[in-house]
Design a protein around this motif. Structure first.
Motif, mmCIF file in Angstrom:
data_model
loop_
_atom_site.group_PDB
_atom_site.id
_atom_site.type_symbol
_atom_site.label_atom_id
_atom_site.label_comp_id
_atom_site.label_asym_id
_atom_site.label_seq_id
_atom_site.Cartn_x
_atom_site.Cartn_y
_atom_site.Cartn_z
ATOM 1 N N GLY A 271 0.782 -1.256 0.031
ATOM 2 C CA GLY A 271 -0.061 -0.040 -0.202
ATOM 3 C C GLY A 271 0.967 1.101 0.010
ATOM 4 O O GLY A 271 0.680 2.304 -0.890
ATOM 5 N N MET A 272 1.666 1.314 0.894
ATOM 6 C CA MET A 272 2.607 2.331 1.117
ATOM 7 C C MET A 272 3.732 2.719 -0.017
ATOM 8 O O MET A 272 3.858 3.779 -0.401
ATOM 9 C CB MET A 272 3.039 2.640 2.510
ATOM 10 C CG MET A 272 2.039 2.738 3.613
ATOM 11 S SD MET A 272 2.658 3.239 5.041
ATOM 12 C CE MET A 272 2.846 4.809 5.127
ATOM 13 N N VAL A 273 4.277 1.723 -0.354
ATOM 14 C CA VAL A 273 5.432 1.720 -1.187
ATOM 15 C C VAL A 273 4.863 1.686 -2.811
ATOM 16 O O VAL A 273 5.378 2.442 -3.471
ATOM 17 C CB VAL A 273 6.547 0.592 -0.649
ATOM 18 C CG1 VAL A 273 7.778 0.588 -1.924
ATOM 19 C CG2 VAL A 273 7.224 0.702 0.554
ATOM 20 N N TYR A 274 4.158 0.677 -2.819
ATOM 21 C CA TYR A 274 3.628 0.292 -4.370
ATOM 22 C C TYR A 274 2.293 1.100 -4.633
ATOM 23 O O TYR A 274 1.910 0.735 -5.861
ATOM 24 C CB TYR A 274 3.759 -1.046 -4.509
ATOM 25 C CG TYR A 274 5.113 -1.845 -4.579
ATOM 26 C CD1 TYR A 274 5.858 -1.700 -5.845
ATOM 27 C CD2 TYR A 274 5.840 -2.390 -3.433
ATOM 28 C CE1 TYR A 274 7.319 -2.125 -5.749
ATOM 29 C CE2 TYR A 274 6.989 -2.625 -3.680
ATOM 30 C CZ TYR A 274 7.719 -2.649 -4.634
ATOM 31 O OH TYR A 274 9.148 -3.082 -4.778
ATOM 32 N N GLY A 275 1.646 1.561 -3.828
ATOM 33 C CA GLY A 275 0.375 2.274 -4.092
ATOM 34 C C GLY A 275 -0.822 1.497 -4.328
ATOM 35 O O GLY A 275 -1.775 1.876 -4.906
ATOM 36 N N MET A 276 -0.846 0.191 -3.928
ATOM 37 C CA MET A 276 -1.804 -0.658 -4.028
ATOM 38 C C MET A 276 -3.326 -0.456 -3.106
ATOM 39 O O MET A 276 -2.952 0.296 -2.048
ATOM 40 C CB MET A 276 -1.609 -2.143 -3.885
ATOM 41 C CG MET A 276 -2.600 -3.115 -4.157
ATOM 42 S SD MET A 276 -2.294 -4.880 -3.807
ATOM 43 C CE MET A 276 -1.400 -5.323 -5.277
#
Length: 150
Positions: free
Chosen positions: A23-28
């Motif tokens: 979520g935070m790193v890859y924006g899922m």
């Protein structure tokens, strides 16, 4: 009731770890992370109840790492993560594997009443007995006939 508590702990912890990486790193999106996290319930039954009962913590952690890596990679690839889904799955699976190493100890302690413990590896003792009747028979039989066997 213990299983529901253990599943809830695993579900929340893996959701937090997946959210940190995916979520935070890859924006899922959170919906996709929740969908991927549903596999942690299947992983609980396969790894924590079946494999942990028959092996030890290290083997079960490796199996859980492999399940997490495969599922996260396949689902992240389908759900199109920004960036390389293999790297995202690898980082997520490493964090989940570290969590699982500590979580398995907790599972064994919680389910101790149900005899869910790793099977110890024992050194097998192979020894042989001989009876006195057998050794006396051979002593009497062949002491007199030593000359016959030359």
């Amino acid at each position: 009731m213990e299983h529901i508590k253990l599943i809830a702990i695993k579900f929340v912890a893996t959701f937090v770890l997946l959210y940190l990486v995916l979520g935070m790193v890859y924006g899922m999106a959170i919906e996709y992370i929740l969908f991927i996290n549903m596999v942690s319930i299947v992983s609980y039954f396969i790894g924590d109840l079946i494999i942990l009962e028959r092996t030890n913590n290290a083997v079960t952690t490796l199996v859980d790492f492999g399940i997490a890596l495969a599922v996260i990679y396949l689902m992240a690839d389908v759900l199109t993560v920004g960036g390389d889904p293999l790297i995202a799955a690898l980082f997520s699976a490493i964090l989940i594997g570290i969590f699982e190493a500590f979580y398995h100890r907790y599972v064994v302690n919680e389910l101790h009443e149900q005899k869910l413990q790793a099977i110890p590896i024992r050194r097998m003792e192979y020894s042989m007995e001989t009876s006195e009747e057998l050794s006396d028979y051979y002593d009497e039989e062949f002491d007199d006939d030593e000359d016959d066997f030359r």
